[in-house]
Design an enzyme around this catalytic site. Structure first.
Site, PDB file in Angstrom:
ATOM      1  N   CYS A  71      20.454  18.219  14.967  1.00  0.00           N
ATOM      2  CA  CYS A  71      21.313  19.365  15.295  1.00  0.00           C
ATOM      3  C   CYS A  71      21.600  19.528  16.779  1.00  0.00           C
ATOM      4  O   CYS A  71      22.737  19.816  17.162  1.00  0.00           O
ATOM      5  CB  CYS A  71      20.747  20.653  14.712  1.00  0.00           C
ATOM      6  SG  CYS A  71      19.234  21.256  15.504  1.00  0.00           S
ATOM      7  N   HIS A 110      16.794  25.300  15.135  1.00  0.00           N
ATOM      8  CA  HIS A 110      18.113  24.867  14.689  1.00  0.00           C
ATOM      9  C   HIS A 110      19.177  25.606  15.484  1.00  0.00           C
ATOM     10  O   HIS A 110      18.991  26.761  15.882  1.00  0.00           O
ATOM     11  CB  HIS A 110      18.295  25.132  13.197  1.00  0.00           C
ATOM     12  CG  HIS A 110      19.583  24.598  12.654  1.00  0.00           C
ATOM     13  ND1 HIS A 110      19.923  23.266  12.698  1.00  0.00           N
ATOM     14  CD2 HIS A 110      20.654  25.226  12.077  1.00  0.00           C
ATOM     15  CE1 HIS A 110      21.113  23.081  12.167  1.00  0.00           C
ATOM     16  NE2 HIS A 110      21.584  24.247  11.789  1.00  0.00           N
ATOM     17  N   ASP A 125      28.687  23.821  11.270  1.00  0.00           N
ATOM     18  CA  ASP A 125      27.351  23.242  11.470  1.00  0.00           C
ATOM     19  C   ASP A 125      27.383  21.799  10.991  1.00  0.00           C
ATOM     20  O   ASP A 125      27.362  21.528   9.790  1.00  0.00           O
ATOM     21  CB  ASP A 125      26.317  24.047  10.687  1.00  0.00           C
ATOM     22  CG  ASP A 125      24.882  23.638  10.992  1.00  0.00           C
ATOM     23  OD1 ASP A 125      24.697  22.586  11.634  1.00  0.00           O
ATOM     24  OD2 ASP A 125      23.968  24.365  10.592  1.00  0.00           O
TER      25      ASP A 125
END
Length: 272
Positions: A71, A110, A125
């Protein structure tokens, strides 16, 4: 590198050739093209390498070397791209909740992106593995939203928002968040934990994922490869040898490694 050369290199990497004028259509097209082209993966951690999330390092790894990442690399790259295109973007801190019960509190490791466009807030995302978004979702509560792959929704419970995905057996939490921004220093700290802390779940298993066409998902967890169709039905098989693993990485995720590459993790055990 100037902004246009940076954007040209990025768009070449994801295979996108459309107009670059900020719009919801552009946001959706970039999101889909990104997760089809740049796989989610934690392989450098299993090779004993630290993860550098500076823009130069991420660009070199994901664009020039044609690797993937997790991420902080994936959404960090997309954050820069969207800003250079003229979008108003904020990195949002979150806790990943996939396969985790509500009573368990995972670390806040995250980041995803909040994008303001035409008076509305949208989330994208591209860095949450096998459930990375393939189109943006609007920040509205208790409303089912179709994407290029699964149906999503956002719910608010116990002073927290939950991004959820609809699987054949029902709704499942993807991540929880409070809309708190995640500035660069917090991403640096969380990245250190994720890549270097001995209790990080990225230390004990191999994870690779990519979105395909027609709603397909390709996921590799340790030795188990899964190809999931648009209805959520998965065809799975067990990889038999290290050489077969290298072959799968190339054929399904376009990741190239020498045949003698050894990924070191307790989750990857081979029959002797």
């Amino acid at each position: 590198m100037n902004d246009q050369r940076f954007l040209d290199a990025y768009f070449d990497r994801i295979g996108f050739k459309g107009p670059q004028i900020p719009s919801l259509e552009l946001l959706n097209n970039i999101t889909l093209a990104h997760v089809r082209s740049i796989p989610f993966e934690n392989l450098d951690i299993l090779l004993g390498k630290s993860i550098n999330i500076s823009l130069d390092s991420v660009f070199e790894k994901l664009i020039i070397q044609k690797r993937g990442g997790y991420c902080f690399e994936q959404n960090g790259l997309l954050l820069h791209v969207l800003q250079k295109l003229g979008f108003e973007v904020t990195p949002i801190s979150a806790r990943v909740r996939l396969d985790r019960p509500r009573e368990f509190t995972p670390p806040r490791t995250h980041v995803f992106l909040r994008v303001e466009h035409s008076g509305k807030s949208w989330f994208t995302d591209v860095g949450v593995g096998g459930v990375s978004l393939t189109s943006a979702i609007e920040f509205i509560q208790d409303t089912e939203q179709k994407t290029n792959h699964e149906t999503r929704r956002i719910v608010y419970e116990g002073n927290r928002y939950f991004h959820q995905v609809l699987f054949p057996n029902g709704w499942s939490d993807v991540c929880e968040f409070t809309l708190e921004e995640m500035p660069e220093i917090d991403r640096e700290l969380a990245n250190w934990y994720t890549s270097d802390h001995p209790k990080s779940h990225f230390k004990d298993r191999l994870i690779v994922a990519r979105a395909g066409e027609d709603g397909k998902r390709f996921t590799l967890v340790n030795r188990e490869f899964s190809e999931r169709d648009k209805n959520g039905i998965a065809n799975k098989f067990l990889i038999k040898s290290p050489k077969d693993l290298i072959k799968i990485l190339k054929e399904k995720f376009n990741l190239t490694f020498p045949l003698d590459t050894e990924f070191r993790t307790p989750g990857l055990q081979w029959d002797q």
